[in-house]
Design a protein around this motif. Structure first.
Motif: not given
Length: 756
Positions: A27-30, A474, A383, A471, A356, A349-351
């Motif tokens: 993900t962007a956070e990853d 993360r 989340y 999920a 992005g 959401d996360q993705h």
């Protein structure tokens, strides 16, 4: 003509197959966390996030190299991944290398250096492992390569610049598609326009029947050229809202004197857009992925030339003509569309694709969120993550040999957790922290399944298990007081371990910060401070109410304040409520909706009404209704019909259904809609009290009355409607409760009690 380096390379340097194998993308956070970890290992002279700018072949280029070591004169580009790096295709590696070399070209031109060392760093976030590919290149060679990319992009950029000018010119004189605004709609439009122009954040409570869709789209579009905003995102929390937005945009387009050069894109879920759901997303498995990027330029041009909105069906037709995947064609067109109509998960959401792209291209975005009162619950779901022991055990029984060891390691840690938590029944156990010993085994299982699925036929069960584990891990890395870890044992082999989000603000705040102006609107957004705090909106977010087009004389609000619907009093309330419903029906015959807090309560009152008044037609909601059954329930509310439909508050018929005129003339709400006073909600109350100082209100009162207002709002849908609302519970008559109800329900002399 400005362009981000990454966008330039993705346009001009991508070749070959679409390749979204089972390797789960970070993900962007990853990615941010992975970049930070790699950067932290470099020396003190290392410069992370090196900003680079330059002009090449008529394009203004900008970007950030992930790092620069001045002692070695080395530019680094970091790519995070999971799984075996050898499975990364040569086309993907070529794209990464092109981006790195573009940064090298800009660096040499900016510093005057003759050459530079380039390092492509692949970081496996699952194994915490770096693989570095180094090369040296001369400034002249790099600049020549960059010029080739810019030449390939320039014609498209010129076309896009011309489209932008035409779009902005047309929006300057955009006409409203009807002869006049509805009552209150002009004030709504003016408020939206000012908010966009001032680049502010606003929550707008605008009642049903006002024409919110056009009343927000029209001014937001007019503001685009005046503010220099690049894109408009219209996001919904319910699928019907997307179609309303598309219909509104179509009406705007058809009403203009000349064609409106506005690219409108509908983003659909993959389940709805994928042509081959039984195939993996790479060229060796799916014919629509093979050679995707080689055929993409022609399809992309066809899409921008398409006359009309790029709906799911329109994109499918273009994709079929060019033998492309329609889902990923839509993702590509999100880069080149003026208006994107999508579900809220596409930004939050996360993705989130739209988040992005906004960050990558430094877009200035105007954001509209419809039915925003649902965003708190939707975001909590985004989340939250759950591990199911049953799914794990099933996979373990059927596992191929390579997956048995990692599955056994997870099972062993699960057994240890079960002994430590020691629940003796279905009651949940709330853990103070994530079971740390479980996480390494889950990461190992994700890597093992990833590698197995890459070389073997698709296995849906293994894929679902992998994404469940991913999920969970993360969210475990970001665990804090905004979330809760819960272990529940529903029987042998049926345990669940969940991370449940309580306060989505921590995750959503960066998404709101990334956009230029924000408008959240709904018929029920009060009190504003509740939504601001829970969603992580900026502190200076405004809250405003638009005057309702409806009048107090249209609705009779009656309080049954001698009845309690509290759990201990429900049995005693059955007969009085049934008597009240029968009396209202006989006083004014027609169609009514009766709402209750649970199916059990609904059934109890329904049985009593049948005993007291068998002549009154009744129908009721039940659990697990199919779409056809839901439609049949709604169809019973025919114009001129008579009867009472029973439903659960907060369920499928609590909002989003339209029954104007005589299709519905009244509603009974036999509950305050308060969530249960159980251990989970008590923990939520404590967390919200500690964070915001309003634990009871944020946990129980405001969410409950929001559902009540939504349900009662089914009665009056147009300025011509008339109806009756019965609020059944003694607590409705309290001033602190009544002031949260819509003020237009009451005559002006009573609005002191009903005001915000």
């Amino acid at each position: 003509m400005r362009v981000a380096v990454r966008t330039l390379c993705e346009f001009a340097a991508r070749r070959g197959d679409l390749d979204h194998r089972y390797t789960p993308a970070p993900t962007a956070e990853d990615g941010i966390a992975g970049h930070a970890k790699v950067q932290s290992r470099r020396g003190p002279q290392y410069q992370p996030e090196l900003s680079l700018n330059g002009e090449c072949a008529g394009l203004a280029l900008s970007g950030r190299a992930d790092g620069y070591d001045p002692l070695a004169n080395r530019i680094e580009e970091i790519k995070t991944h999971r799984g075996d790096l050898s499975r990364l295709s040569s086309d993907q590696r070529a794209l990464h290398r092109a981006q790195l070399r573009a940064y090298g070209a800009l660096h040499c031109r900016e510093t005057g250096k003759d050459s530079v060392e380039l390092a492509l760093v692949y970081y496996d976030i699952g194994r915490d492992r770096e693989t570095v590919e180094r090369e040296s290149a001369s400034a002249d060679t790099l600049w020549d390569e960059l010029t080739v990319l810019c030449d390939a992009y320039r014609q498209w950029a010129q076309q896009e610049a011309a489209h932008r000018r035409q779009r902005d010119d047309a929006l300057q004189t955009l006409q409203f598609p009807f002869s006049d605004f509805r009552k209150g709609q002009r004030a709504l439009a003016e408020t939206v326009f000012r908010n966009s122009c001032r680049q502010q954040s606003l929550m707008l409570q605008a009642p049903t029947g006002l024409g919110k869709t056009l009343g927000t789209l029209y001014p937001a579009l007019m503001a685009l050229p005046r503010t220099g905003q690049d894109r408009l995102f219209y996001l919904t929390t319910r699928n019907p809202g997307k179609q309303l937005a598309l219909d509104g945009l179509r009406a705007l387009r058809e009403h203009q004197d000349e064609s409106l050069p506005l690219r409108v894109l509908e983003l659909s879920a993959k389940d709805h857009a994928c042509e081959h759901p039984d195939k993996a997303c790479h060229g060796e498995a799916c014919p629509l992925a093979a050679g995707f990027f080689d055929r993409l330029p022609a399809a992309r041009q066809a899409a921008v030339d398409h006359d009309g909105p790029l709906t799911r069906e329109a994109l499918r037709q273009i994709a079929v003509e060019h033998t492309l995947c329609p889902y990923f064609l839509a993702q590509e067109m999100a880069r080149w569309s003026d208006v994107v109509v999508a579900d809220v998960n596409r930004l939050f959401d996360q993705h989130a694709l739209l988040h992005g792209l906004t960050r990558q291209n430094d877009w200035r975005v105007s954001l509209l969120v419809d039915e925003a009162h649902n965003l708190v619950d939707r975001a909590r779901g985004m989340y939250s993550a759950t591990l199911n022991q049953a799914r794990l055990l099933k996979a373990k029984r059927q596992a191929p040999a390579p997956l048995r060891p990692p599955l056994n390691r997870v099972a062993k840690q699960w057994q240890a957790l079960a002994r430590e938590a020691a629940p003796d029944n279905d009651h949940p156990v709330f853990l103070a922290a994530i079971p740390k010993a479980l996480l390494p085994s889950l990461n190992g299982l994700v890597s093992a399944i990833t590698e197995y699925l890459t070389d073997n036929p698709p296995d849906l069960a293994l894929q679902e298990l992998m994404f469940d584990c991913l999920a969970f891990t993360r969210l475990a890395e970001a665990f804090g007081d905004h979330s809760l870890c819960e272990y529940r044992n529903a029987g042998r082999g049926k345990a669940q371990l969940a991370i449940q989000n309580l306060i989505p603000a921590d995750f959503l705040a960066p998404r709101f910060e990334a956009v230029d102006s924000t408008l959240l609107f709904s018929a029920t957004l009060s009190p504003g401070v509740y939504h601001r705090d829970l969603l992580g909106l900026p502190e200076d977010t405004f809250w405003q109410k638009v005057e309702s087009p409806f009048r107090a004389e249209q609705v009779q609000v009656r309080f049954a304040d001698r009845i309690s619907t509290r759990r201990p009093d429900r049995e005693a309330s059955r007969a009085p409520i049934a008597t009240l419903i029968a009396g209202q029906f006989r006083e004014h015959r027609g169609n009514y909706l009766a709402y209750f807090s649970s199916f059990a309560y609904l059934q109890a009152v329904l049985e009593t009404l049948r005993e007291q008044a068998p002549d009154i037609p009744v129908w009721h909601q039940h659990g697990g209704m199919s779409m056809d059954e839901r439609q049949a329930f709604i169809d019973r509310f025919a114009e001129g019909g008579e009867g009472v439909g029973f439903a659960v508050l907060g369920g499928a018929f609590g909002e989003g259904i339209d029954l104007p005129g005589r299709r519905l003339i009244g509603a009974f709400v036999a509950t305050l809609g308060l969530p249960p006073f159980d251990p989970w909600h008590e923990i939520l109350r404590q967390r919200l009290q500690a964070r915001f100082g309003q634990g009871y209100e944020y946990t129980y009162l405001y969410p409950g009355l929001q559902k009540v207002t939504q349900a009662a709002g089914r009665v009056i849908r147009t300025p011509e409607d008339r109806g009756t609302i019965w609020l059944i519970d003694d607590r409705f008559a309290r001033p602190d409760t009544r002031k949260l109800l819509p003020d237009w329900w009451f005559p002006e002399h009573d609005r002191g009690l009903a005001a915000m």
